[in-house]
Scaffold this motif. Structure first.
Motif, short mmCIF file in Angstrom:
data_model
loop_
_atom_site.label_atom_id
_atom_site.label_comp_id
_atom_site.label_asym_id
_atom_site.label_seq_id
_atom_site.Cartn_x
_atom_site.Cartn_y
_atom_site.Cartn_z
N VAL B 90 1.02 -1.15 -0.03
CA VAL B 90 -0.05 0.01 0.04
C VAL B 90 0.95 1.23 -0.05
O VAL B 90 1.88 1.28 0.78
CB VAL B 90 -0.94 0.11 1.24
CG1 VAL B 90 -1.86 1.45 1.07
CG2 VAL B 90 -1.77 -1.13 1.10
N GLN B 92 1.79 5.73 -0.42
CA GLN B 92 1.19 6.63 0.13
C GLN B 92 0.20 7.52 -0.89
O GLN B 92 -0.72 7.96 -0.76
CB GLN B 92 2.24 7.72 0.53
CG GLN B 92 1.98 9.12 0.87
CD GLN B 92 3.06 10.07 1.17
OE1 GLN B 92 4.16 9.51 1.34
NE2 GLN B 92 2.97 11.31 1.53
N GLN B 150 -7.71 4.92 -1.11
CA GLN B 150 -6.52 4.20 -0.44
C GLN B 150 -7.00 2.62 -0.09
O GLN B 150 -6.62 1.85 -0.07
CB GLN B 150 -6.17 5.07 0.63
CG GLN B 150 -4.82 4.42 1.45
CD GLN B 150 -3.53 4.16 0.56
OE1 GLN B 150 -3.76 3.70 -0.63
NE2 GLN B 150 -2.68 4.95 0.84
N ILE B 154 -5.80 -0.96 -0.50
CA ILE B 154 -5.72 -2.02 0.28
C ILE B 154 -6.37 -3.48 -0.02
O ILE B 154 -5.53 -4.53 -0.07
CB ILE B 154 -6.43 -1.49 1.64
CG1 ILE B 154 -5.53 -0.52 2.44
CG2 ILE B 154 -6.37 -2.68 2.95
CD1 ILE B 154 -6.33 0.29 3.63
N ALA B 157 -4.29 -5.11 -2.29
CA ALA B 157 -2.96 -5.62 -1.47
C ALA B 157 -3.36 -6.99 -0.75
O ALA B 157 -2.66 -7.72 -0.68
CB ALA B 157 -2.38 -4.73 -0.38
N LEU B 165 1.84 -7.40 4.79
CA LEU B 165 1.36 -6.13 4.04
C LEU B 165 2.09 -5.02 4.31
O LEU B 165 2.45 -4.71 5.62
CB LEU B 165 -0.36 -5.71 4.43
CG LEU B 165 -1.00 -5.25 3.62
CD1 LEU B 165 -2.59 -5.58 3.59
CD2 LEU B 165 -0.92 -3.56 4.13
N ALA B 167 2.86 -1.07 4.21
CA ALA B 167 2.21 0.09 3.94
C ALA B 167 3.19 1.19 4.13
O ALA B 167 3.49 1.41 5.32
CB ALA B 167 1.02 0.37 4.91
N ASP B 168 3.83 2.06 3.12
CA ASP B 168 4.44 3.05 3.10
C ASP B 168 3.39 4.47 3.25
O ASP B 168 3.07 4.75 2.39
CB ASP B 168 5.34 3.15 1.72
CG ASP B 168 6.61 4.28 2.17
OD1 ASP B 168 6.68 4.90 3.35
OD2 ASP B 168 7.37 4.03 1.23
N PRO B 170 0.70 5.28 4.57
CA PRO B 170 -0.70 4.93 3.89
C PRO B 170 -1.70 6.11 4.25
O PRO B 170 -2.71 6.36 3.25
CB PRO B 170 -1.16 3.57 4.48
CG PRO B 170 -0.67 3.54 5.76
CD PRO B 170 0.85 4.23 5.57
N LEU B 186 -6.77 -1.56 8.49
CA LEU B 186 -5.46 -2.40 8.56
C LEU B 186 -5.38 -2.95 9.85
O LEU B 186 -4.95 -4.13 9.86
CB LEU B 186 -4.20 -1.26 8.33
CG LEU B 186 -4.02 -0.70 7.19
CD1 LEU B 186 -2.83 0.05 7.06
CD2 LEU B 186 -3.56 -1.82 6.14
N VAL B 197 1.47 -6.95 9.31
CA VAL B 197 1.39 -5.58 8.71
C VAL B 197 2.63 -4.73 9.31
O VAL B 197 2.95 -4.83 10.46
CB VAL B 197 -0.08 -4.72 9.07
CG1 VAL B 197 0.04 -3.23 8.76
CG2 VAL B 197 -1.25 -5.46 8.86
N LEU B 199 3.90 -1.22 8.91
CA LEU B 199 3.57 0.41 8.60
C LEU B 199 4.52 1.10 8.66
O LEU B 199 5.27 1.18 9.66
CB LEU B 199 2.26 0.59 9.53
CG LEU B 199 1.63 1.71 9.51
CD1 LEU B 199 0.96 1.95 8.42
CD2 LEU B 199 1.14 2.10 10.93
#
Ligand SMILES: Nc1ncnc2c1ncn2[C@@H]1O[C@H](COP(=O)(O)OP(=O)(O)O)[C@@H](O)[C@H]1O
Ligand SMILES: [Mg+2]
Lengths: 394, 227
Positions: B90, B92, B150, B154, B157, B165, B167-168, B170, B186, B197, B199
């Protein structure tokens, strides 16, 4: 990823960017369109001329004095009626030899006048050429022997001078002399740009006296079969050259004429098609260019696809298929427009056209090949893009 | 077996003869079902770390194992397959395909897995429903709010049922309300499906959703705390 998927993805990408896709195709469309139209015009011209030459009759040999030059008008040569009689003996059948002496003259009937090619010829003409009559009769041997002032009118001359009136038995004035019309030819159209419906035929002896010309323009011989044409041609030329030592004579057969003209037209068609082919290549360069721009613009898309699991090969395949689809769809549109254009030209202009399947197949294959050839570089670039760099691109 | 295992990862960028040490030796393990946040100021190397963990990039040195498999020995094509099967991303800025429906966007990872179209679309629909977008299947990204986009990302993903997962940032492009909605999704994915996850964020409030906080500074792990 299967081929079908790659194909669908590529098709989808073209749909999504349809404005750009259309503009990219334009070059290919124009290239293919020109190839198809030019080849069909060239082929049409060739077909027409071949039909005209074949329409003259069969197994004809044309004999002239001097060296033959297709482009130049027949010159008044050294040939005489005695030479024609001699050729008749060489052939072994005088009835298969006819002569021609031409002059442009004004033909009058009362107030009406019409410019015509007046041809002095003889009673053997219908044995050599296909020249069907609409009315009346051909020239007779007596007409020639006694220098009668009789004339046979080409269809157009008859129509212009007499309209609905039957010209048979009526008088016309040619170069100030009065002639009686004994026949009217059926419409035959033009041969080689020579409007044969605008001819008026008179006995060759009468014509020689009227024009003050003792010579002939040429002798025409009808060979008895296709196999006899070439040996007879050689025999006639060498016999004439023996009779008049030091003077050249030439003979050309219908087949040779067809061959020469066919070659010339094929060459012209080839050159034109090659020019159109260059347009197609330029279209290919355009495809390559726009694909490169497209790869740059879609850097993020490529990065994303790779992040989601696309391999280098998947991306390469996608972009290559896009390029090939662009050019083949462009090719198909070009073919459709080219065929439509050719049909329209054939229907609405005097230019004859003839659509050939090979030019269509060739144009299609070339446009597909152009897609592969010019699509490879952009597709490889797309495939090699580093996903991180691509994703960071904003 | 750990979901992700990094040992002494170093990543040095070379750009016009200048080299930047984005990561200078990071050792880190992420267990299946974990919820970890990577925290740090801008430029500290968080994205670089995430790209390495997600097999989008190769380390200059160090060892990375994904699901016990050492990544260094894999070809680019094998890496692509590994990403496809075990990792969901995921980003930004969402990274959705423009002029393409939410459903098709979500189904995309399954295309590269060779899943037949009907099954793909069924799974994409289920994934969209699980993020509360069952009513937006045919919408295009431009027809949706940032929060919705977004959530589509997700769903994308998720659709391949990854183990991890990544997530940069998100929530970086979202307002607070949409941001907390994304965090809620999430969190529930992690709790209900057991997806690990990871994150990445620079906001402590966002990081607070995770049970583990990994602080990165200047390419090194500064602190690794569990709450
Ligand atoms: N492709 C690259 N080439 C050169 N330097 C890079 C590249 N990507 C990132 N960097 C540098 O590496 C460092 C870490 O960047 P990044 O991982 O994006 O940090 P963060 O995500 O924490 O903001 C930064 O100094 C950045 O300028
Ligand atoms: Mg970052």
């Amino acid at each position: 990823m299967r081929r079908r998927e790659a194909f669908l993805i590529a098709l989808e990408a073209l749909r999504v960017n349809r404005m750009r896709s259309g503009l990219t195709m334009l070059g290919v469309i124009i290239g293919v369109l020109s190839v198809v139209i030019l080849v069909s015009v060239g082929t049409g011209a060739k077909d027409t001329i071949e039909r005209e030459i074949s329409g003259l009759g069969s197994n004809i040999i044309l004999v002239v004095a001097g060296r033959l030059n297709v482009a130049a008008a027949p010159t008044q040569g050294r040939l005489t009626l005695e030479d024609a009689a001699y050729v008749g003996r060489v052939v072994g059948d005088p009835s298969r030899v006819t002569v021609s002496l031409q002059s442009g003259e004004t033909v009058r009937v009362g107030q009406a006048e019409q410019f015509a090619t007046v041809v002095g010829t003889d009673h053997n003409l219908p044995n050599v050429f296909d020249r069907p009559l609409d009315k009346g009769r051909h020239l007779s041997e007596t007409d020639v022997d006694t220098r009668r002032r009789v004339a046979i009118l080409g269809a157009e001359v008859a129509d212009r001078l007499f309209g609905d009136v039957d010209p048979i038995g009526r008088q016309v004035s040619i170069a100030g002399a009065r002639f009686r019309v004994v026949g009217v030819y059926a419409t035959v159209g033009a041969t080689f740009g020579v409007a044969r419906d605008q001819e008026v035929h008179v006995p060759v002896t009468t014509a020689q006296r009227l024009f003050g010309l003792p010579r002939l323009n040429g002798i025409a011989v009808g060979a008895s079969g296709p196999d006899e044409v070439e040996p007879l041609q050689r025999r006639i030329v060498s016999a004439l050259e023996q009779r008049h030592p030091g003077e050249p004579f030439s003979a050309v057969t219908q087949t040779q004429l067809l061959g020469t003209i066919g070659t010339v037209i094929d060459m012209l068609t080839g050159v034109l098609a090659a020019i159109a082919g260059i347009a197609l290549l330029v279209g290919g360069v355009g495809v390559s260019n726009i694909m490169l721009v497209s790869v740059r613009e879609r850097t993020r898309e490529i990065g994303l696809r790779k992040a989601l699991g696309a391999r280098q090969r998947d991306v390469l395949t996608q972009f290559l298929i896009e390029a090939v689809l662009l050019t083949t769809i462009g090719g198909i549109i070009g073919i459709l427009l080219g065929v439509g254009g050719s049909l329209a030209i054939g229907a609405f202009t005097p230019v004859p056209t003839s659509i050939t399947w090979w030019s269509i197949a060739l144009a299609f294959c070339v446009s597909a090949a152009v897609g592969v050839f010019f699509g490879v570089a952009p597709a490889r670039r797309a495939g090699r893009l580093d996903p991180v760099v691509a994703l960071r691109a904003e | 077996m750990s979901a992700l295992e990094a040992v002494d990862l170093v990543r040095t960028y070379r750009l016009d003869g200048v080299s930047v040490d984005a990561l200078r030796g990071v050792t880190l393990t992420v267990e299946p079902g974990e919820f970890a946040a990577i925290l740090g100021p801008s430029g500290s190397g968080k994205s670089t770390l995430m790209h390495l963990l997600g097999c989008l990039d190769r380390p200059t040195s160090g060892v990375l194992r994904v699901g016990g498999v050492e990544v260094a020995g894999l070809s680019d094509a094998e890496l692509a397959e590994l990403r496809n099967r075990t990792i969901g991303f995921v980003f930004q800025s969402f990274h959705l395909l423009a002029r393409t429906s939410a459903l098709e966007n979500v189904a995309l990872p399954l295309v590269y897995r060779g899943v037949p179209r009907a099954e793909r679309l069924a799974r994409a629909r289920a994934a969209l429903e699980s993020v509360g977008l069952g009513h937006r299947l045919d919408h295009r990204p431009s027809q949706m709010s940032g929060g919705e986009q977004q959530r589509v990302a997700i769903a994308r993903a998720l659709v391949g049922e990854p183990e991890v997962l990544l997530a940069d940032e998100p929530t970086g492009n979202l307002d607070t309300r949409n941001g907390s909605e994304v965090m809620r999704i999430l969190t529930s994915l992690n709790e209900e499906r057991g997806v690990a996850v990871v994150l990445v964020t620079h906001e402590p409030e966002i990081a607070a959703h995770a049970r583990r906080q990994i602080h990165v500074r200047d390419g090194l792990i500064e602190a690794d705390t569990r709450s």
